[in-house]
Design a protein around this motif. Structure first.
Motif, mmCIF file in Angstrom:
data_model
loop_
_atom_site.group_PDB
_atom_site.id
_atom_site.type_symbol
_atom_site.label_atom_id
_atom_site.label_comp_id
_atom_site.label_asym_id
_atom_site.label_seq_id
_atom_site.Cartn_x
_atom_site.Cartn_y
_atom_site.Cartn_z
ATOM 1 N N VAL A 229 8.062 -18.056 -7.104
ATOM 2 C CA VAL A 229 6.763 -18.722 -7.234
ATOM 3 C C VAL A 229 5.889 -17.930 -8.195
ATOM 4 O O VAL A 229 5.592 -16.751 -7.959
ATOM 5 N N VAL A 230 5.501 -18.573 -9.292
ATOM 6 C CA VAL A 230 4.590 -17.957 -10.269
ATOM 7 C C VAL A 230 3.182 -18.408 -9.943
ATOM 8 O O VAL A 230 2.920 -19.601 -9.775
ATOM 9 N N THR A 231 2.262 -17.463 -9.845
ATOM 10 C CA THR A 231 0.877 -17.764 -9.510
ATOM 11 C C THR A 231 -0.035 -17.226 -10.615
ATOM 12 O O THR A 231 0.407 -16.471 -11.485
ATOM 13 N N PRO A 232 -1.299 -17.589 -10.595
ATOM 14 C CA PRO A 232 -2.232 -17.038 -11.598
ATOM 15 C C PRO A 232 -2.377 -15.518 -11.525
ATOM 16 O O PRO A 232 -2.872 -14.893 -12.465
ATOM 17 N N GLN A 233 -1.925 -14.912 -10.415
ATOM 18 C CA GLN A 233 -2.068 -13.461 -10.254
ATOM 19 C C GLN A 233 -0.770 -12.689 -10.526
ATOM 20 O O GLN A 233 -0.804 -11.475 -10.719
ATOM 21 N N GLY A 234 0.351 -13.363 -10.532
ATOM 22 C CA GLY A 234 1.626 -12.677 -10.713
ATOM 23 C C GLY A 234 2.784 -13.545 -10.267
ATOM 24 O O GLY A 234 2.815 -14.750 -10.529
ATOM 25 N N MET A 235 3.743 -12.962 -9.530
ATOM 26 C CA MET A 235 4.914 -13.706 -9.079
ATOM 27 C C MET A 235 5.427 -13.112 -7.777
ATOM 28 O O MET A 235 5.337 -11.914 -7.548
ATOM 29 N N TYR A 236 5.938 -13.991 -6.901
ATOM 30 C CA TYR A 236 6.693 -13.493 -5.754
ATOM 31 C C TYR A 236 7.952 -14.333 -5.602
ATOM 32 O O TYR A 236 8.005 -15.502 -6.022
ATOM 33 N N LEU A 237 8.965 -13.716 -5.049
ATOM 34 C CA LEU A 237 10.252 -14.368 -4.852
ATOM 35 C C LEU A 237 10.715 -14.079 -3.436
ATOM 36 O O LEU A 237 10.821 -12.916 -3.030
ATOM 37 N N GLN A 238 10.960 -15.124 -2.667
ATOM 38 C CA GLN A 238 11.546 -14.971 -1.333
ATOM 39 C C GLN A 238 12.949 -15.561 -1.389
ATOM 40 O O GLN A 238 13.135 -16.774 -1.327
ATOM 41 N N SER A 239 13.952 -14.689 -1.561
ATOM 42 C CA SER A 239 15.328 -15.151 -1.706
ATOM 43 C C SER A 239 15.892 -15.625 -0.377
ATOM 44 O O SER A 239 16.643 -16.597 -0.321
#
Length: 513
Positions: A229-239
């Protein structure tokens, strides 16, 4: 002349042909290559225990590229890897069929159905997979087992602290012990002691972000989406549930503080990046990393070499680092063995730097390009949108896959034939044997599709380093003769009856009588 250097090592009382610092995949694979060529090898590894949750799935997941898979196959190691046989993609929402995710560029998914493999003309039906899933611990276990079977000595709990080299050997210091070898190779990672003690320049670029790899319990998991998930603040990934990777574009500030990674801190970062009020109820594992990109200006200082992360570091986007390091080991191993056996033509060891440094520079730029379009700002998002469109085209996906899987890896060897400098295709002979299976002994091959008796006589002059293989293949790509280095790279090729002078000149560049 061929002889066994293991006997020499025993007689000289711990004077090894090669001392390797670091028992990661790169150091282990290099040791295997050297031991296969009858060199005595000592590996010094600072960690007493080779096992770690960070080396196991999902943190330890690694994508192996075509060049790595070919190398393992050519040494009879590929069948020992089991994870890829049962696990095609460990991430949830990986897709199926033509929409199956097979990689990414800057977080933009690469779909299997968009790739046109017919554009890779030299890949034959018998070619190994272009990519597969593995795990750091599995790979290290397989390589360590092979290294020990070949006679490599692995000493764990021995951290190298310094070394001193003379014209003919290197003395390596580890705590209260010292070890001697003709050569030393630093495969000791991003914080390489060998690189620092050897005074290797390490220029490059500073990081844009701090990356977090975490295993957490979430009190309210529904607040986080699965996948990337790319957001305006950065990115997170939940594999997988609870396994969360975060990219915080703080210029690498937190990583460089060296502060403990607490539950409170990870929760604050995750909330800010995800723009949710998600709550972490337990923090099991957490580690940080950055996209700092640096490369040693030279990979050699006298009798000391660098390989793997000791020679180059970058963001682990797309899984390029492991493959790059294993390519270093495959390239250096046979050349260093030839120098040890006094069969290396002039300049052979220098070709390690000439061939591998440009490949490393390309991977660093590949990493930087991804970071540039992942930044949480309008300019990066605009370029990212264009790349997203390109990756979803046939040609775009095929190009990205070719780069990601190492199919374009090529050394400039100066040959006229377009296949020179590329990995040899996995030719299958009429009896079902493949060229990859014939490379298990680590020797070069003079491949003669036309049964030219002159070539057989020429190969016999280099019998320690090269063998002669003659026979028709099911698909020969219009080739008549191919000179293959021990690392599987085509050194010379011809689609017509070879000229004796030309092939002698080519052979002399890579093999010495």
């Amino acid at each position: 002349m061929c002889f066994n250097h293991n006997m020499k090592a025993a007689q000289d009382h711990l004077i090894y042909d090669v001392v390797i610092s670091g028992a990661g995949p790169v150091g282990l694979f290099l040791a295997c290559e050297l031991a296969l060529a009858k060199c005595s090898v000592l590996i010094l590894e600072k960690a007493e225990n080779p096992h770690s949750p960070l080396k196991q799935l999902p943190f330890g997941i690694r994508g192996l590229s075509a060049s790595t898979i070919e190398a393992l196959y050519r040494r009879g190691l590929l069948d020992e890897l089991k994870i890829h046989q049962r696990l095609k993609n460990p991430h949830q929402n990986a897709g199926q069929g033509a929409r199956r995710h097979v990689g990414h560029f800057a977080g933009i998914p690469l779909y299997d159905g968009n790739i046109d493999a017919s554009q890779w003309k030299s890949r034959l039906p018998t070619s190994t997979s272009a990519s597969l899933i593995s795990e750091m611990e599995e790979l290290e276990t397989v390589l360590a087992r092979r290294a020990e079977a070949l006679g490599v000595e692995i000493q764990r709990g021995f951290a190298v602290t310094d070394f001193h080299q003379t014209e003919d050997q290197v003395t390596v210091q580890s705590s209260d012990y010292s070890f001697q070898g003709q050569w030393l190779v630093g495969c000791d990672g991003a914080r390489s002691i060998i690189r620092k003690a050897g005074g290797f320049e390490f220029p490059g670029t500073e990081p844009e972000f701090t990356g977090y790899s975490t295993h957490v319990d979430l009190a309210d998991p529904e607040k986080l989406s699965q996948g990337r998930v790319v957001t305006p603040q950065g990115m997170y990934l939940q594999s997988q549930p609870g396994f969360v990777v975060i990219q915080d574009f703080d210029g690498g500030a937190f990583h460089h503080t060296g502060e403990p990674i607490t539950l409170k801190h990870v929760q604050e970062v995750l909330r800010r990046i995800s723009n949710t009020e998600v709550t972490i109820s337990a923090l099991h594992i957490a580690t940080t990393w950055t996209d700092r990109a640096r490369q040693a200006a030279t990979y050699r200082n006298g009798r000391v070499f660098l390989a793997g992360d000791a020679a180059h570091i970058h963001a682990p986007l797309g899984g390029q680092g492991l493959n790059l390091g294993l390519g270093d080991a495959m390239n250096l191993g046979w050349k260093l063995a030839a120098a040890i056996h006094n069969t290396a033509p002039e300049g052979l060891l220098d070709s390690y730097q000439a061939e591998r440094h440009p490949i490393g520079a390309q991977v660093l730029d590949w990493s930087r390009a991804q970071v540039a379009i992942m930044r949480p700002d309008p300019h990066a998002r605009a370029v990212n949108a264009i790349f997203r469109d390109l990756v979803n085209t046939r040609d775009g996906a095929t190009y990205i896959a070719g780069r990601l899987w190492g199919l374009f890896t090529h050394y400039d060897l100066g040959g006229a034939h377009p296949l020179v400098g590329h990995s040899v295709p996995n030719f299958e002979f009429e009896d079902g044997t493949t060229i990859g299976e014939l490379m298990r002994d680590g020797k070069g091959i003079l491949l003669d599709f036309d049964g030219n008796t002159l070539l057989g006589a020429l190969a016999s002059e280099y019998d320690c380093q090269m063998k002669y293989v003659s026979g028709r293949a099911k698909e020969q790509l219009d080739l008549s003769t191919v000179l293959i280095r021990p690392d599987g790279v085509i050194a010379w090729a011809s689609d017509s009856e070879p000229n004796e002078q030309s092939i002698r000149q080519a052979t002399a560049l890579w093999f010495a009588q």
